[in-house]
Enzyme design. Sequence first.
Site, PDB file in Angstrom:
ATOM      1  N   CYS A 112      40.255 -14.907  46.741  1.00 46.11           N
ATOM      2  CA  CYS A 112      39.893 -13.621  47.366  1.00 46.11           C
ATOM      3  C   CYS A 112      39.036 -13.810  48.621  1.00 46.11           C
ATOM      4  O   CYS A 112      38.903 -12.896  49.426  1.00 46.11           O
ATOM      5  CB  CYS A 112      39.176 -12.722  46.370  1.00 46.11           C
ATOM      6  SG  CYS A 112      40.146 -12.372  44.898  1.00 46.11           S
ATOM      7  N   HIS A 247      35.100  -7.195  50.196  1.00 49.21           N
ATOM      8  CA  HIS A 247      36.264  -7.471  49.345  1.00 49.21           C
ATOM      9  C   HIS A 247      36.363  -6.353  48.304  1.00 49.21           C
ATOM     10  O   HIS A 247      35.363  -5.987  47.672  1.00 49.21           O
ATOM     11  CB  HIS A 247      36.090  -8.837  48.676  1.00 49.21           C
ATOM     12  CG  HIS A 247      37.111  -9.124  47.631  1.00 49.21           C
ATOM     13  ND1 HIS A 247      38.449  -8.884  47.828  1.00 49.21           N
ATOM     14  CD2 HIS A 247      36.996  -9.599  46.358  1.00 49.21           C
ATOM     15  CE1 HIS A 247      39.106  -9.208  46.726  1.00 49.21           C
ATOM     16  NE2 HIS A 247      38.253  -9.648  45.830  1.00 49.21           N
ATOM     17  N   ASN A 277      42.335  -4.847  43.213  1.00 50.23           N
ATOM     18  CA  ASN A 277      41.922  -6.072  43.905  1.00 50.23           C
ATOM     19  C   ASN A 277      43.182  -6.812  44.373  1.00 50.23           C
ATOM     20  O   ASN A 277      43.924  -7.352  43.559  1.00 50.23           O
ATOM     21  CB  ASN A 277      41.114  -6.928  42.925  1.00 50.23           C
ATOM     22  CG  ASN A 277      40.660  -8.242  43.522  1.00 50.23           C
ATOM     23  OD1 ASN A 277      41.129  -8.659  44.580  1.00 50.23           O
ATOM     24  ND2 ASN A 277      39.749  -8.909  42.830  1.00 50.23           N
TER      25      ASN A 277
HETATM   26  O1  UT7 Z   1      37.859 -11.262  43.266  1.00 51.33           O
HETATM   27  C1  UT7 Z   1      37.065 -11.549  42.142  1.00 51.33           C
HETATM   28  C2  UT7 Z   1      37.796 -11.038  40.951  1.00 51.33           C
HETATM   29  N1  UT7 Z   1      37.046 -10.684  39.817  1.00 51.33           N
HETATM   30  C3  UT7 Z   1      36.102  -9.717  39.745  1.00 51.33           C
HETATM   31  O2  UT7 Z   1      35.652  -9.126  40.683  1.00 51.33           O
HETATM   32  C4  UT7 Z   1      35.641  -9.388  38.337  1.00 51.33           C
HETATM   33  C5  UT7 Z   1      34.182  -9.116  38.200  1.00 51.33           C
HETATM   34  N2  UT7 Z   1      33.918  -8.533  36.905  1.00 51.33           N
HETATM   35  C6  UT7 Z   1      34.158  -7.213  36.633  1.00 51.33           C
HETATM   36  O3  UT7 Z   1      34.585  -6.464  37.497  1.00 51.33           O
HETATM   37  C7  UT7 Z   1      33.822  -6.702  35.248  1.00 51.33           C
HETATM   38  O4  UT7 Z   1      33.197  -7.726  34.509  1.00 51.33           O
HETATM   39  C8  UT7 Z   1      35.057  -6.176  34.460  1.00 51.33           C
HETATM   40  C9  UT7 Z   1      35.554  -4.875  35.105  1.00 51.33           C
HETATM   41  C10 UT7 Z   1      36.156  -7.202  34.430  1.00 51.33           C
HETATM   42  C11 UT7 Z   1      34.610  -5.855  33.032  1.00 51.33           C
HETATM   43  O5  UT7 Z   1      33.549  -4.911  33.043  1.00 51.33           O
HETATM   44  P1  UT7 Z   1      32.251  -5.153  32.151  1.00 51.33           P
HETATM   45  O6  UT7 Z   1      31.359  -4.012  32.378  1.00 51.33           O
HETATM   46  O7  UT7 Z   1      31.724  -6.533  32.476  1.00 51.33           O
HETATM   47  O8  UT7 Z   1      32.844  -5.057  30.702  1.00 51.33           O
HETATM   48  P2  UT7 Z   1      32.776  -6.131  29.514  1.00 51.33           P
HETATM   49  O9  UT7 Z   1      33.713  -7.252  29.771  1.00 51.33           O
HETATM   50  O10 UT7 Z   1      31.350  -6.441  29.223  1.00 51.33           O
HETATM   51  O11 UT7 Z   1      33.306  -5.266  28.322  1.00 51.33           O
HETATM   52  C12 UT7 Z   1      32.566  -4.147  27.816  1.00 51.33           C
HETATM   53  C13 UT7 Z   1      33.380  -3.541  26.684  1.00 51.33           C
HETATM   54  C14 UT7 Z   1      33.830  -4.582  25.654  1.00 51.33           C
HETATM   55  O12 UT7 Z   1      33.849  -3.939  24.388  1.00 51.33           O
HETATM   56  P3  UT7 Z   1      32.649  -4.172  23.348  1.00 51.33           P
HETATM   57  O13 UT7 Z   1      32.608  -5.654  23.118  1.00 51.33           O
HETATM   58  O14 UT7 Z   1      31.437  -3.653  24.038  1.00 51.33           O
HETATM   59  O15 UT7 Z   1      33.083  -3.363  22.174  1.00 51.33           O
HETATM   60  C15 UT7 Z   1      35.242  -4.895  26.080  1.00 51.33           C
HETATM   61  O16 UT7 Z   1      36.039  -5.352  25.013  1.00 51.33           O
HETATM   62  O17 UT7 Z   1      34.566  -2.956  27.217  1.00 51.33           O
HETATM   63  C16 UT7 Z   1      35.710  -3.543  26.572  1.00 51.33           C
HETATM   64  N3  UT7 Z   1      36.780  -3.644  27.568  1.00 51.33           N
HETATM   65  C17 UT7 Z   1      37.641  -2.651  27.803  1.00 51.33           C
HETATM   66  N4  UT7 Z   1      37.795  -1.422  27.257  1.00 51.33           N
HETATM   67  C18 UT7 Z   1      38.790  -0.656  27.734  1.00 51.33           C
HETATM   68  C19 UT7 Z   1      37.047  -4.679  28.403  1.00 51.33           C
HETATM   69  N5  UT7 Z   1      38.090  -4.372  29.169  1.00 51.33           N
HETATM   70  C20 UT7 Z   1      38.480  -3.123  28.827  1.00 51.33           C
HETATM   71  C21 UT7 Z   1      39.503  -2.273  29.289  1.00 51.33           C
HETATM   72  N6  UT7 Z   1      39.613  -1.042  28.705  1.00 51.33           N
HETATM   73  N7  UT7 Z   1      40.354  -2.607  30.266  1.00 51.33           N
END
Ligand code: UT7
Length: 330
Positions: A112, A247, A277
């Site tokens: 990216c 980005h 993205n």
């Molecule tokens: O170019 C670089 C590319 N990458 C990035 O920019 C990614 C950077 N990271 C992020 O944008 C975020 O970490 C994400 C959007 C990927 C995830 O958001 P988060 O706030 O870090 O969520 P998390 O992974 O901590 O998950 C929180 C909860 C979890 O459930 P529990 O364990 O709290 O019950 C996940 O299982 O949300 C759940 N979860 C979802 N729920 C519904 C994770 N993904 C999803 C989903 N839909 N798509």
Amino acid sequence: MRAKIIGVGSALPEKIVTNDDLARIVETNDEWIRTRTGIEQRRVSDDKTATSDLAIKAAAKALKKSGLAANQLDLIIVATTSPDFLFPSVACILQKELQVARAAAFDLSAACSGFNYALTVAANFIENGTLKNILVVGADTLTKYLNWQDRGTCILFGDAAGAVVLAPSKDDSGIIASWLKAEGSLGEYLTMPGGGSRDPEAKNGRFITMDGKNVFKFAVRALEESIKQVLAKANLTTTDIDLLIPHQANTRIIDHVSKKLGLPKEKVYVNLQKYGNTSAASIPLALDEALAEGRIHKGDIILLSGFGAGLTAGANIIRYSSSDYDKITS
Ligand code: UT7
């Protein structure tokens, strides 16, 4: 001598996939995706479309706007991590298809951050007088490398290409500062484990794997650092920025950094709600849309900043002169 942008173009696949569409194939919902990422929909290429197909369209548009003929290009750089083949490069495919007879061509892999890396490399060739006219493309079709059962990654990415044509500047306009960095020690947080020479048969899977939380932490830190570092190089401060084009990964990352740096919303360009993205394409696609929407004015200072797999980060500051502006918007 500086390098300035004299043409911009972009291309997108037609198919739109909404958050509700994704909720039908994986356990997620529109509300979660919007609030955690800002994304509402993304574009997904079909089986017949490879990265070069989008790259060619974006490059042809940028070339037309630049007023240059294809055979005036000296070099083509394509930033991509989803090339059509391991070789030949996407840049060589473009060289053939656009009939850019005398240009050298290579791909650059910085995920990216690829567009900022490629722009910096190209600007250096022009600044030191080695080359004159350079096509820089950011293009990716990462949806081809998604595990559609992994809700932590499949909701994030979309396909696109964006391109700029660079030429020597005769005044104070152009790319006035660049800054690049890599933290390879954090590489494991965002990987494509299979398909490379360590695992040519992709026994480990040919899908993006990501530790979202750790990438998020890096992204917030790297975006802020890249903006501060490139401003320092240009002897400018945040108040000098007319438009930040970050980005387009996650509105929470962008909002957090903008707030910390005191940048008001109207000075920050965001279009990730429409495209997700798009990796190396995200910044040139946003630049093209910002120009088309009249968000960039004569003499403006534009800061492009990104982060990605590697982990990598990079930024460039561009000053638009009125002559560039007239050409690009005509
Ligand atoms: O170019 C670089 C590319 N990458 C990035 O920019 C990614 C950077 N990271 C992020 O944008 C975020 O970490 C994400 C959007 C990927 C995830 O958001 P988060 O706030 O870090 O969520 P998390 O992974 O901590 O998950 C929180 C909860 C979890 O459930 P529990 O364990 O709290 O019950 C996940 O299982 O949300 C759940 N979860 C979802 N729920 C519904 C994770 N993904 C999803 C989903 N839909 N798509």
